[in-house]
Design an enzyme around this catalytic site. Structure first.
Site, PDB file in Angstrom:
ATOM      1  CG  HIS A  44     -76.687 -14.641 -47.439  1.00  0.00           C
ATOM      2  ND1 HIS A  44     -75.612 -14.367 -46.642  1.00  0.00           N
ATOM      3  CD2 HIS A  44     -77.723 -13.915 -46.939  1.00  0.00           C
ATOM      4  CE1 HIS A  44     -75.962 -13.500 -45.691  1.00  0.00           C
ATOM      5  NE2 HIS A  44     -77.238 -13.227 -45.847  1.00  0.00           N
ATOM      6  CE  LYS A  75     -77.248  -5.293 -40.445  1.00  0.00           C
ATOM      7  NZ  LYS A  75     -77.473  -6.599 -41.088  1.00  0.00           N
ATOM      8  NE  ARG A  87     -82.274 -15.367 -41.277  1.00  0.00           N
ATOM      9  CZ  ARG A  87     -81.536 -14.505 -40.611  1.00  0.00           C
ATOM     10  NH1 ARG A  87     -80.337 -14.847 -40.251  1.00  0.00           N
ATOM     11  NH2 ARG A  87     -82.003 -13.314 -40.314  1.00  0.00           N
ATOM     12  CB  SER A  95     -73.398 -12.116 -41.806  1.00  0.00           C
ATOM     13  OG  SER A  95     -73.948 -12.423 -43.061  1.00  0.00           O
TER      14      SER A  95
HETATM   15  N1  COA Z   1     -79.424 -16.958 -44.721  1.00  0.00           N
HETATM   16  C1  COA Z   1     -78.566 -16.589 -43.769  1.00  0.00           C
HETATM   17  N2  COA Z   1     -78.590 -15.377 -43.208  1.00  0.00           N
HETATM   18  C2  COA Z   1     -79.523 -14.517 -43.636  1.00  0.00           C
HETATM   19  C3  COA Z   1     -80.439 -14.842 -44.623  1.00  0.00           C
HETATM   20  C4  COA Z   1     -80.365 -16.136 -45.177  1.00  0.00           C
HETATM   21  N3  COA Z   1     -81.209 -16.538 -46.124  1.00  0.00           N
HETATM   22  N4  COA Z   1     -81.231 -13.774 -44.826  1.00  0.00           N
HETATM   23  C5  COA Z   1     -80.825 -12.819 -43.993  1.00  0.00           C
HETATM   24  N5  COA Z   1     -79.790 -13.268 -43.272  1.00  0.00           N
HETATM   25  C6  COA Z   1     -79.101 -12.557 -42.187  1.00  0.00           C
HETATM   26  C7  COA Z   1     -77.879 -11.832 -42.635  1.00  0.00           C
HETATM   27  O1  COA Z   1     -76.753 -12.672 -42.556  1.00  0.00           O
HETATM   28  C8  COA Z   1     -77.816 -10.697 -41.646  1.00  0.00           C
HETATM   29  O2  COA Z   1     -77.231 -11.173 -40.478  1.00  0.00           O
HETATM   30  P1  COA Z   1     -76.423 -10.231 -39.464  1.00  0.00           P
HETATM   31  O3  COA Z   1     -77.362  -9.118 -39.052  1.00  0.00           O
HETATM   32  O4  COA Z   1     -76.104 -11.188 -38.429  1.00  0.00           O
HETATM   33  O5  COA Z   1     -75.241  -9.724 -40.231  1.00  0.00           O
HETATM   34  C9  COA Z   1     -79.253 -10.391 -41.335  1.00  0.00           C
HETATM   35  O6  COA Z   1     -79.976 -11.542 -41.685  1.00  0.00           O
HETATM   36  C10 COA Z   1     -79.782  -9.210 -42.089  1.00  0.00           C
HETATM   37  O7  COA Z   1     -79.445  -9.392 -43.438  1.00  0.00           O
HETATM   38  P2  COA Z   1     -78.977  -8.240 -44.414  1.00  0.00           P
HETATM   39  O8  COA Z   1     -78.196  -8.815 -45.492  1.00  0.00           O
HETATM   40  O9  COA Z   1     -78.376  -7.113 -43.652  1.00  0.00           O
HETATM   41  O10 COA Z   1     -80.350  -7.930 -45.060  1.00  0.00           O
HETATM   42  P3  COA Z   1     -81.618  -7.148 -44.590  1.00  0.00           P
HETATM   43  O11 COA Z   1     -82.744  -8.098 -44.668  1.00  0.00           O
HETATM   44  O12 COA Z   1     -81.417  -6.412 -43.319  1.00  0.00           O
HETATM   45  O13 COA Z   1     -81.763  -6.105 -45.800  1.00  0.00           O
HETATM   46  C11 COA Z   1     -81.068  -4.654 -47.555  1.00  0.00           C
HETATM   47  C12 COA Z   1     -80.633  -5.530 -46.381  1.00  0.00           C
HETATM   48  C13 COA Z   1     -79.832  -4.262 -48.259  1.00  0.00           C
HETATM   49  C14 COA Z   1     -81.937  -5.468 -48.488  1.00  0.00           C
HETATM   50  C15 COA Z   1     -81.887  -3.467 -47.016  1.00  0.00           C
HETATM   51  O14 COA Z   1     -81.213  -2.902 -45.906  1.00  0.00           O
HETATM   52  C16 COA Z   1     -82.034  -2.414 -48.084  1.00  0.00           C
HETATM   53  O15 COA Z   1     -82.862  -2.562 -48.933  1.00  0.00           O
HETATM   54  N6  COA Z   1     -81.180  -1.369 -48.017  1.00  0.00           N
HETATM   55  C17 COA Z   1     -81.133  -0.309 -49.015  1.00  0.00           C
HETATM   56  C18 COA Z   1     -81.793   0.958 -48.526  1.00  0.00           C
HETATM   57  C19 COA Z   1     -83.271   0.858 -48.703  1.00  0.00           C
HETATM   58  O16 COA Z   1     -83.799   0.680 -49.769  1.00  0.00           O
HETATM   59  N7  COA Z   1     -83.970   0.995 -47.577  1.00  0.00           N
HETATM   60  C20 COA Z   1     -85.393   0.956 -47.551  1.00  0.00           C
HETATM   61  C21 COA Z   1     -85.854  -0.426 -47.187  1.00  0.00           C
HETATM   62  S1  COA Z   1     -87.435  -0.287 -46.474  1.00  0.00           S
END
Ligand code: COA
Length: 167
Positions: free
Chosen positions: A16, A40, A89, A127
């Site tokens: 991140h 989660k 990734r 994570s």
């Molecule tokens: N490096 C390391 N790990 C990464 C990464 C990176 N560059 N990018 C993503 N990850 C990992 C995270 O560590 C996480 O791992 P885990 O599941 O093992 O904990 C996983 O990928 C998912 O990451 P997360 O931070 O939960 O992001 P996401 O891509 O699932 O999206 C939000 C999270 C907050 C952006 C998304 O849920 C959101 O927009 N929520 C708000 C509600 C909303 O608007 N919803 C409509 C969306 S369509």
């Protein structure tokens, strides 16, 4: 222009951090947006995750960290951000990210989602890998920023104690 880098950050990893650092080099300002993620069952509360992320980013002068509730694109609009930056990734990230980017675009066509390819070194990192390694006493120094190592270790020890208590 301000770019939004959203995530759950439970906890923020070096993967991140790499995405945030690279976005900070491209945009005037980066707003790291920490999501609630109640589904989660995160190890750290939303304010704790934001505090750890802010401390990790304190040497990046154009980066600030905030929390948000509700839809990401609504928050982006409130903050006047037109760009969301996310890291990819592996191919396995693509499908989910594509869905989210399309859904976000339907809600707010003015907001663009840009992707950066995660550094090869971090392409395996997540994570939950960090949390898993922490529970079994693994070395976290190449996975998370230095300020995050101890809080994760402490939380892992608490979780292990709780688990022993239950079984
Ligand atoms: N490096 C390391 N790990 C990464 C990464 C990176 N560059 N990018 C993503 N990850 C990992 C995270 O560590 C996480 O791992 P885990 O599941 O093992 O904990 C996983 O990928 C998912 O990451 P997360 O931070 O939960 O992001 P996401 O891509 O699932 O999206 C939000 C999270 C907050 C952006 C998304 O849920 C959101 O927009 N929520 C708000 C509600 C909303 O608007 N919803 C409509 C969306 S369509």
């Amino acid at each position: 222009m301000t770019a939004l880098v959203p995530g759950t950050f439970d906890p923020l990893t070096l993967g991140h951090f790499d995405v945030i650092r690279r976005a900070a080099a491209l945009f005037d300002e980066v707003l790291v947006a920490v999501a609630p993620s109640s589904s989660k069952g995160p190890w750290f509360s939303q304010p704790e995750r934001a505090e750890l992320a802010a401390e990790a980013c304190r040497d990046l002068p154009n980066v600030r960290v905030d929390t948000f509730q509700g839809l990401l694109v609504q928050y982006a609009e409130q903050q006047g951000c037109r760009v969301i930056v996310k890291g990819l990734r592996a191919v396995s990230d693509f499908e989910f990210e594509l869905q989210m980017a399309h859904a976000n675009r339907l809600q707010a066509p003015r907001i663009e989602t840009l992707f950066v390819m995660a550094d090869g070194q971090h392409s395996f990192l997540s994570s939950s890998i960090v949390r898993e390694l922490a529970r079994f006493g693994g070395d976290l120094s190449l996975l998370v920023p230095p300020n995050i190592i101890e809080p994760v270790r402490r939380r892992a020890a608490e979780r292990n104690r709780e688990a022993r208590h239950i079984y």
